[in-house]
Design an enzyme around this catalytic site. Structure first.
Site, PDB file in Angstrom:
ATOM      1  N   ASP A  56      16.480 -53.985  18.879  1.00 37.10           N
ATOM      2  CA  ASP A  56      16.579 -54.838  17.774  1.00 37.10           C
ATOM      3  C   ASP A  56      17.767 -54.915  16.901  1.00 37.10           C
ATOM      4  OD1 ASP A  56      14.108 -55.910  18.276  1.00 37.10           O
ATOM      5  OD2 ASP A  56      12.894 -54.722  16.908  1.00 37.10           O
ATOM      6  N   ASP A  62      13.714 -50.295  15.063  1.00 38.44           N
ATOM      7  CA  ASP A  62      12.725 -51.433  15.767  1.00 38.44           C
ATOM      8  C   ASP A  62      11.716 -51.949  14.727  1.00 38.44           C
ATOM      9  OD1 ASP A  62      12.206 -52.334  18.162  1.00 38.44           O
ATOM     10  OD2 ASP A  62      10.236 -51.099  18.436  1.00 38.44           O
ATOM     11  N   LYS A 108       8.472 -53.937  13.833  1.00 36.50           N
ATOM     12  CA  LYS A 108       7.078 -54.234  14.402  1.00 36.50           C
ATOM     13  C   LYS A 108       6.337 -54.826  13.350  1.00 36.50           C
ATOM     14  CE  LYS A 108       7.740 -52.017  18.218  1.00 36.50           C
ATOM     15  NZ  LYS A 108       8.074 -52.808  19.602  1.00 36.50           N
TER      16      LYS A 108
END
EC number: 3.1.-.-
Length: 381
Positions: free
Chosen positions: A278, A291, A293
């Site tokens: 990412d 990252d 989520k």
């Protein structure tokens, strides 16, 4: 004079032994055989044994097979316990099954405590590390998170030659490797969750749910990428299905500075896997892989994120070994997992320092090693 009988004092089982006895009866179908009443020298049950039997009997778990156990209760399989399929055969009588299970453990190990320790010393679903020095796949387990040199080696050439035998059409992705090597325990719970969702929604409803979840993830990551690329929030079109996620991460953006890369595909040039990370940026002045989520359930602990730490560790390793000049970011040894919530509460931020990243890197290498070893080499024509 009447002689009183001599009573020998027997050792009392500890609370730990009691809990292990209950656990083994419930989870592994009476792993240590049928219930045997503990007796003192005169042949009568001891007071402590009666308490144990009463507590175990109250749970109604003696003699249940593994297939009959409701796995929704706490105390699921211990991490690292390997269960042979023969243990699961409900048609096998308990005496025979218990004999098989006892023989599966080192015969020198006698006590419950030693047996439990031996079982827990193994990692579920992972093959033993190969000790053959001539095995080319050993290259995987020894690869560092931050390599000293980007140059190839004789070991890599042997490993690459071995991988070529698999005749792969594509380089495997991080997600594919993690899914292929998922532990039996995690796969069980995943399948149980799918079954429950299908029962509630039906096949078509569950399929629609999965597609909607995917769309939310794509929209969410697109918005994050835009704002980290420097666009103002007023210029970003936030879809209604991600508004709550967006509110959840508002306070995180001020902690992220000096973005180095966004949504980049990368391939590890030596371990031969690929993925899409990412973001690489400074989080509170520390260079990290970040990252993002989304979740519909709280995940306040890093363990709640399942294989996500292994995923970011895999990205870290690929970035550090990358030979592409456009992705030469420099050594990165920290990571951040941001979990945004569907009801808009502030996101949880899980920071993985250098030590944790090296720990998860080792676990990722074990999963990668297992993946290569479970591939079938095509038979010669």
């Amino acid at each position: 004079m009447q002689t009183l009988p001599i009573r020998f004092k027997t050792s009392k089982p500890s609370r730990s032994d009691l809990s292990k006895l209950i656990f083994m009866n419930k989870e592994l179908d009476s792993l240590y055989g049928p219930k045997v009443a503990s007796k003192n020298k005169e042949g009568t049950k001891s007071k402590k044994a009666r308490k144990i039997n009463k507590k175990v009997a109250s749970l109604g778990i003696i003699g249940e097979s593994l297939q009959d156990v409701d796995m929704s209760v706490k105390n699921h399989y211990d991490e690292g316990t390997l269960i042979d399929n023969s243990y699961r055969n409900a048609n096998t009588n308990s005496n025979c099954r218990s004999e098989i299970q006892r023989n599966s453990v080192d015969p020198e190990i006698k006590s419950y405590k030693e047996i439990n320790k031996a079982l827990n010393s193994k990692k579920e679903g992972l093959l033993p590390k190969v000790i053959d020095p001539n095995d080319p796949l050993n290259f995987v387990l020894n690869y560092p998170l931050i390599p000293n040199s980007s140059e190839g080696s004789v070991e890599f050439e042997r490993f690459s030659t071995e991988v070529d035998k698999f005749c792969l059409q594509y380089t495997p992705s991080v997600s594919k490797i993690l899914n292929k090597t998922m532990s039996a325990k995690n796969r069980y719970f995943l399948e149980r969750w799918k079954k429950k969702m299908i029962e509630e929604m039906g096949e078509e409803g569950f399929k629609h749910h999965q597609e909607e979840t995917l769309r939310k993830g794509i929209n969410f990551h697109a918005c994050v990428q835009q704002i980290l690329a420097g666009e103002s929030e007023s210029e970003i079109q936030i879809q209604p299905n991600v508004e709550a996620f967006w509110r959840s991460i508002q306070s995180i953006f001020k902690e992220v500075t000096e973005v180095k890369a966004l949504e980049c595909s990368i391939t590890h040039p030596y371990l031969l896997y690929k993925g899409v990370f990412d973001c690489v940026a400074l989080y509170r002045d520390t260079l990290c892989v970040i990252d993002w989520k989304t979740s519909s359930k709280p995940k306040p602990l890093l363990t709640n994120t399942y294989d996500n730490p292994l995923q970011v560790a895999a990205y870290l390793g690929a970035i550090n070994a990358c030979t592409d000049p456009l992705l030469k970011i420099g050594p990165v040894s920290n990571a951040v997992i941001v979990v945004a919530y569907s009801w808009g509460d502030p996101a949880h931020v899980h920071f993985l320092n250098n030590e944790k990243c090296h720990q998860y890197w080792s676990q990722w290498l074990e999963r990668l090693d297992l993946y290569w070893r479970t591939l079938d080499v095509p038979a010669p024509e």
